[in-house]
Scaffold this active site. Sequence first.
Site, PDB file in Angstrom:
ATOM      1  CE  LYS A  17     -13.415 -11.735   6.419  1.00 40.34           C
ATOM      2  NZ  LYS A  17     -13.325 -12.754   5.440  1.00 40.34           N
ATOM      3  CB  VAL A 101     -14.887 -20.434  16.281  1.00 38.53           C
ATOM      4  CG1 VAL A 101     -13.384 -20.648  16.314  1.00 38.53           C
ATOM      5  CG2 VAL A 101     -15.325 -19.608  17.491  1.00 38.53           C
ATOM      6  CG  LEU A 105     -18.383 -15.472   9.009  1.00 34.66           C
ATOM      7  CD1 LEU A 105     -19.539 -15.884   9.926  1.00 34.66           C
ATOM      8  CD2 LEU A 105     -18.930 -14.699   7.810  1.00 34.66           C
ATOM      9  CB  ALA A 106     -12.741 -11.521   9.942  1.00 33.81           C
ATOM     10  CB  SER A 109      -9.577 -10.511  12.295  1.00 34.85           C
ATOM     11  OG  SER A 109      -8.881 -11.592  11.735  1.00 34.85           O
ATOM     12  CG  ASP A 142      -9.362 -10.968   7.305  1.00 31.23           C
ATOM     13  OD1 ASP A 142      -8.982 -10.547   6.199  1.00 31.23           O
ATOM     14  OD2 ASP A 142      -9.910 -12.078   7.466  1.00 31.23           O
TER      15      ASP A 142
HETATM   16  P1  ATP Z   1     -10.377 -15.127   9.292  1.00 29.83           P
HETATM   17  O1  ATP Z   1     -11.495 -14.894   8.306  1.00 29.83           O
HETATM   18  O2  ATP Z   1      -9.785 -13.845   9.859  1.00 29.83           O
HETATM   19  O3  ATP Z   1      -9.347 -16.107   8.834  1.00 29.83           O
HETATM   20  P2  ATP Z   1     -11.983 -17.052  10.662  1.00 29.83           P
HETATM   21  O4  ATP Z   1     -13.400 -16.580  10.860  1.00 29.83           O
HETATM   22  O5  ATP Z   1     -11.775 -17.973   9.536  1.00 29.83           O
HETATM   23  O6  ATP Z   1     -11.071 -15.781  10.568  1.00 29.83           O
HETATM   24  P3  ATP Z   1     -11.524 -17.342  13.468  1.00 29.83           P
HETATM   25  O7  ATP Z   1     -12.914 -17.410  14.010  1.00 29.83           O
HETATM   26  O8  ATP Z   1     -10.792 -16.073  13.668  1.00 29.83           O
HETATM   27  O9  ATP Z   1     -11.472 -17.770  11.943  1.00 29.83           O
HETATM   28  O10 ATP Z   1     -10.716 -18.583  14.147  1.00 29.83           O
HETATM   29  C1  ATP Z   1      -9.612 -19.214  13.569  1.00 29.83           C
HETATM   30  C2  ATP Z   1      -8.837 -19.964  14.652  1.00 29.83           C
HETATM   31  O11 ATP Z   1      -8.267 -19.032  15.553  1.00 29.83           O
HETATM   32  C3  ATP Z   1      -9.672 -20.911  15.482  1.00 29.83           C
HETATM   33  O12 ATP Z   1      -9.126 -22.182  15.362  1.00 29.83           O
HETATM   34  C4  ATP Z   1      -9.575 -20.418  16.919  1.00 29.83           C
HETATM   35  O13 ATP Z   1      -9.345 -21.423  17.862  1.00 29.83           O
HETATM   36  C5  ATP Z   1      -8.425 -19.438  16.911  1.00 29.83           C
HETATM   37  N1  ATP Z   1      -8.714 -18.195  17.683  1.00 29.83           N
HETATM   38  C6  ATP Z   1      -7.805 -17.455  18.308  1.00 29.83           C
HETATM   39  N2  ATP Z   1      -8.368 -16.381  18.873  1.00 29.83           N
HETATM   40  C7  ATP Z   1      -9.683 -16.407  18.591  1.00 29.83           C
HETATM   41  C8  ATP Z   1     -10.782 -15.560  18.906  1.00 29.83           C
HETATM   42  N3  ATP Z   1     -10.639 -14.442  19.623  1.00 29.83           N
HETATM   43  N4  ATP Z   1     -11.990 -15.898  18.430  1.00 29.83           N
HETATM   44  C9  ATP Z   1     -12.136 -17.006  17.679  1.00 29.83           C
HETATM   45  N5  ATP Z   1     -11.141 -17.856  17.379  1.00 29.83           N
HETATM   46  C10 ATP Z   1      -9.911 -17.561  17.817  1.00 29.83           C
END
Ligand code: ATP
Length: 296
Positions: A17, A101, A105-106, A109, A142
């Site tokens: 997202k 990661v 971009l969730a 989530s 999210d």
């Molecule tokens: P959000 O916008 O929901 O906060 P994000 O895109 O900022 O998400 P994620 O990619 O979800 O962040 O990753 C955040 C942290 O969660 C990372 O440090 C990662 O190691 C951990 N993590 C746990 N499970 C996952 C997963 N299935 N995919 C990616 N990262 C994960």
Amino acid sequence: MQEIETAKGIKIYARAKINLSLDVVGKRSDGYHELRMIMQQVDLYDEVDIRKTKSGILLKTDCDFVPNDERNIAYQAAQLMMKRYRMDGGVEIHIKKNIPVAAGLAGGSADAAAVLQGMNQLWKLEIPQQELMQIGLQLGADVPFCILGGAALAEGIGEKLTPIKGIDQWVLLCKPNIGVSTQEVYRNLDWETIQDHPDTQQLLKAIEDENIYEVAGGLCNVLETVTMRMHPLVKDIKAKMMEYNALGSLMSGSGPTVFGLYKDYTKAKNAYLKLRRIYQQTYLVKTYSGGDRGDE
Ligand code: ATP
């Protein structure tokens, strides 16, 4: 949700997202920030394969630095389902990570949402979407939106969702090679002193009117200045997006990914080629409004 029944189980496309807006409107006594944000799915997805096994939870990803155990939010989703619904047997989950990661971009989530939906389907539990979203909220703010999909206004801590029709545009995503901790960004946010809040009502109206220029002009994320202070590169990428003809550009979530909106594919492609030379994690995708598009 878009899923495919495979011989062994189910494959779910877990979509990323972007935030067309992100506002912090208050702080609750339990420390949680009250949010108001317009979320839009894009057609960049992790592939989540789920199948039944005899016992336990086995999770694998193709990404070295994403944990395979309880620290993975998708693993936690499986744990929650098994405990709450006293499910028989076990589950094996394979995640092909395409969403960057710790990017805003969730990605995690979306994977967790895919596991909740996939297990619901595979075990024929018939849990209503609302209930699945409540379970999802225990995993992250999210997750309920990722279950709903498409585009929505999200309020509260992310649990009050109002579906909207969203936008239909090209989206250029660019993530510099830095990870951002969402908790740290919120810790550095002094919400009472925020200068620029998004005009969420006006943005919703612009989306409803399909006035993409007004949408582009109204993009606003109160976390942007916080992350930019910590990582000035984010500001540079945003400036480059605008220089490369984006209609509007904004940091997504707590960052560091910056997106640009484009009506014109050629302009978007040119910008993609330029940014891709500098930043490996650059993607050109379309917004995703839910349902089958018939082109996958
Ligand atoms: P959000 O916008 O929901 O906060 P994000 O895109 O900022 O998400 P994620 O990619 O979800 O962040 O990753 C955040 C942290 O969660 C990372 O440090 C990662 O190691 C951990 N993590 C746990 N499970 C996952 C997963 N299935 N995919 C990616 N990262 C994960």
